[in-house]
Design a protein around this motif. Structure first.
Motif: not given
Length: 144
Positions: A112-125, A127-134
């Motif tokens: 969650e914190q890494a996604a807010k900061a804009g990091f690329k997460i290599l092994n989120a699996g 639990l990866a943040p969901k993509k928005e519709e747009g």
């Protein structure tokens, strides 16, 4: 756009000239896998580097120093154990890899914190943040 593209290209160029290192006599016996093992026999032809035998692993085949440790995406690979480890990283250059010892609860917090900061997460699996519709999907497929 790939970051560090010129470093990745230099690494690929060096790797293309590197021979395929194989275990001695792996071509002769099915029970021997091709993965590299250093030849150590007293009269071993491969160890003595006789002609007609595969090359040995040597330091001269190493890749460019600047390109070492780079993920194929061009980001530097950084192992993260907790949320505090994100503070010293730059989202433009560094990618985050979650340590395998991190549990699910802390893993969710870090993602969650890494996604807010804009990091690329290599092994989120999963639990990866969901993509928005747009947003465009990374694989290049268009939504129907």
């Amino acid at each position: 756009m790939v970051i560090n593209g010129e470093l990745l290209a230099a690494r690929k160029k060096v790797a293309s000239k590197r021979p395929k290192f194989v275990r001695q006599e792996s071509w002769r016996y099915d029970r021997l896998a091709e993965n590299w093992r250093k030849p150590k026999g007293k009269d071993n032809k491969m160890r003595k580097q006789k002609g007609g035998y595969p090359a040995l692993v040597k330091v001269g085949y190493r890749g460019p120093k600047a390109a070492r440790g780079l993920h194929p995406s061009g980001y530097t690979d950084n192992i993260v154990y907790n949320v505090a480890d994100l503070s010293g990283l730059d989202a433009k250059k560094d990618a985050v890899r979650l340590a395998h010892t991190v549990g699910t609860r802390k893993r969710k917090e870090i993602i969650e914190q890494a996604a807010k900061a804009g990091f690329k997460i290599l092994n989120a699996g999963k639990l990866a943040p969901k993509k928005e519709e747009g947003e465009a999907v990374e694989t290049g497929e268009e939504k129907q």
